[in-house]
Motif scaffolding. Structure first.
Motif, mmCIF file in Angstrom:
data_model
loop_
_atom_site.group_PDB
_atom_site.id
_atom_site.type_symbol
_atom_site.label_atom_id
_atom_site.label_comp_id
_atom_site.label_asym_id
_atom_site.label_seq_id
_atom_site.Cartn_x
_atom_site.Cartn_y
_atom_site.Cartn_z
ATOM 1 N N UNK A 1 -5.726 -6.949 -14.665
ATOM 2 C CA UNK A 1 -6.229 -5.397 -14.776
ATOM 3 C C UNK A 1 -6.378 -5.215 -13.685
ATOM 4 N N UNK A 2 -7.389 -5.473 -12.678
ATOM 5 C CA UNK A 2 -7.603 -5.319 -11.435
ATOM 6 C C UNK A 2 -6.842 -6.015 -10.459
ATOM 7 N N UNK A 3 -6.019 -6.980 -10.571
ATOM 8 C CA UNK A 3 -5.099 -7.365 -9.700
ATOM 9 C C UNK A 3 -4.232 -6.632 -9.546
ATOM 10 N N UNK A 4 -3.864 -6.397 -10.635
ATOM 11 C CA UNK A 4 -2.461 -5.253 -10.717
ATOM 12 C C UNK A 4 -2.606 -3.763 -9.702
ATOM 13 N N UNK A 5 -3.937 -3.070 -10.329
ATOM 14 C CA UNK A 5 -3.927 -2.592 -9.470
ATOM 15 C C UNK A 5 -4.311 -1.971 -8.155
ATOM 16 N N UNK A 6 -4.902 -3.661 -7.178
ATOM 17 C CA UNK A 6 -5.494 -4.041 -5.952
ATOM 18 C C UNK A 6 -4.108 -4.364 -5.522
ATOM 19 N N UNK A 7 -3.034 -4.811 -6.075
ATOM 20 C CA UNK A 7 -1.570 -4.931 -5.453
ATOM 21 C C UNK A 7 -0.913 -3.411 -5.151
ATOM 22 N N UNK A 8 -0.624 -2.558 -6.160
ATOM 23 C CA UNK A 8 -1.156 -1.566 -6.312
ATOM 24 C C UNK A 8 -1.214 -0.500 -4.805
ATOM 25 N N UNK A 9 -2.357 -0.931 -5.072
ATOM 26 C CA UNK A 9 -3.454 0.146 -3.885
ATOM 27 C C UNK A 9 -2.950 -0.674 -2.170
ATOM 28 N N UNK A 10 -2.710 -2.301 -2.029
ATOM 29 C CA UNK A 10 -1.892 -2.186 -1.191
ATOM 30 C C UNK A 10 -0.342 -1.944 -0.654
ATOM 31 N N UNK A 11 -0.019 -2.193 -1.585
ATOM 32 C CA UNK A 11 1.474 -2.105 -1.439
ATOM 33 C C UNK A 11 1.279 -0.943 -0.609
ATOM 34 N N UNK A 12 1.024 0.734 -1.140
ATOM 35 C CA UNK A 12 1.033 1.465 -1.325
ATOM 36 C C UNK A 12 0.570 1.816 0.433
ATOM 37 N N UNK A 13 -0.549 1.358 1.040
ATOM 38 C CA UNK A 13 -0.907 1.550 2.719
ATOM 39 C C UNK A 13 -0.088 0.889 3.535
ATOM 40 N N UNK A 14 0.686 -0.664 2.911
ATOM 41 C CA UNK A 14 2.083 -1.071 4.067
ATOM 42 C C UNK A 14 3.238 -0.306 3.780
ATOM 43 N N UNK A 15 3.720 -0.061 2.977
ATOM 44 C CA UNK A 15 4.323 1.082 2.584
ATOM 45 C C UNK A 15 4.517 2.748 3.766
ATOM 46 N N UNK A 16 3.164 2.725 4.067
ATOM 47 C CA UNK A 16 2.964 4.333 4.436
ATOM 48 C C UNK A 16 2.581 3.484 5.688
ATOM 49 N N UNK A 17 2.244 2.323 6.389
ATOM 50 C CA UNK A 17 1.755 2.236 7.668
ATOM 51 C C UNK A 17 2.914 1.807 8.405
ATOM 52 N N UNK A 18 3.595 1.087 7.984
ATOM 53 C CA UNK A 18 4.553 -0.063 7.867
ATOM 54 C C UNK A 18 6.051 0.292 7.853
ATOM 55 N N UNK B 1 4.303 -10.100 2.339
ATOM 56 C CA UNK B 1 3.067 -9.653 3.137
ATOM 57 C C UNK B 1 2.118 -8.508 2.581
ATOM 58 N N UNK B 2 2.209 -8.394 1.260
ATOM 59 C CA UNK B 2 0.964 -7.617 0.527
ATOM 60 C C UNK B 2 0.467 -9.181 -0.015
ATOM 61 N N UNK B 3 0.625 -10.068 -0.220
ATOM 62 C CA UNK B 3 0.494 -11.259 -0.735
ATOM 63 C C UNK B 3 -0.981 -11.585 0.835
ATOM 64 N N UNK B 4 -0.541 -11.446 1.383
ATOM 65 C CA UNK B 4 -0.884 -12.334 2.710
ATOM 66 C C UNK B 4 -2.517 -10.617 2.960
ATOM 67 N N UNK B 5 -2.590 -10.131 3.080
ATOM 68 C CA UNK B 5 -3.385 -8.980 2.665
ATOM 69 C C UNK B 5 -4.158 -8.989 2.230
ATOM 70 N N UNK B 6 -3.647 -8.925 0.881
ATOM 71 C CA UNK B 6 -4.728 -9.343 0.101
ATOM 72 C C UNK B 6 -5.437 -11.077 -0.368
ATOM 73 N N UNK B 7 -4.694 -11.460 0.484
ATOM 74 C CA UNK B 7 -5.832 -12.837 0.480
ATOM 75 C C UNK B 7 -5.499 -13.072 -0.779
ATOM 76 N N UNK B 8 -4.032 -13.603 -1.559
ATOM 77 C CA UNK B 8 -3.896 -14.640 -2.524
ATOM 78 C C UNK B 8 -1.953 -14.645 -2.544
#
Length: 212
Positions: free
Chosen positions: A4-21, A30-37
């Protein structure tokens, strides 16, 4: 790490990246690289980046869906439409990052299911605030009330005011526009009492003095 925590982190990081780039430049890798997974770790939860956005859309837009459902069941009076706008404004604050992504990536999302779902929600939202039988000018006033709370923060980005102050100002303008849109009744015989300003219908050509 818990699933559950991993899934939440993926969504949060994806939102940040969708907004930023932007949506187009953001991939599962790219999402995986930013999460370190690994990409496989992201793929375990989401097969596509659209799947991530779709789940976030469902979560963040549910409060707006609830407001629309509530408003659609109410009489089309000024007081209920103003209350709907207040509730919509609160729900929109919860969904603000997602709305920004959807608006700024319209070209990339146009043909995707998430883009269609967002447009359908927008169509329902706009329909809520048009007074029944309103003339074109009053329809524009009513629609602009909704547009104001959607766009004020971005349009006033350089203004020295907090986000809450901009929201409050936009809501004030939106409520005033709705009141103005409801001042005039349609031609006599075409306006049920509840469709106009709260109170009796006004003769054709007259104006309610209660809200203007």
């Amino acid at each position: 790490m818990a699933t559950g925590s991993t899934r939440t982190r993926i969504k949060q990081m994806a939102l940040e990246l969708f907004m930023g780039q932007g949506y187009e430049r953001t991939s599962l890798r790219v999402i995986a690289e930013h999460l370190g997974v690994t990409k496989a770790a992201v793929y375990y939860h989401f097969k596509t980046k659209e799947g991530i956005l779709a789940e976030v859309l469902e979560e963040r837009m549910q409060p707006i869906e609830d407001v629309i459902a509530w408003a659609e069941a109410q009489p089309r009076t000024l007081s209920t439409q103003q209350e709907a706008l207040r509730r919509y404004d609160d729900a929109l604050a919860h969904a603000a990052p997602l709305v920004t992504i959807l608006r700024e990536n319209q070209g990339d999302l146009r043909d995707l299911a998430v883009g269609s779902a967002f447009r359908a929600l927008g169509t329902r939202s706009l329909a809520l605030f048009r007074p029944p039988e309103a003339n074109l000018t009053d329809q524009v006033r009513a629609v602009t009330a909704l547009v104001a709370i959607h766009t004020a923060a971005g349009a006033l980005a350089s203004t020295e005011a907090s986000a809450d102050e901009k929201r409050a100002a936009a809501l004030t303008v939106g409520l005033e526009l709705l009141a103005s849109a409801h001042r005039a009744c349609p031609p006599a015989g075409r306006c049920p009492d509840a469709a106009c300003v709260d109170g009796p219908a006004f003769p054709a050509g007259s104006r309610s003095r209660r809200n203007g």
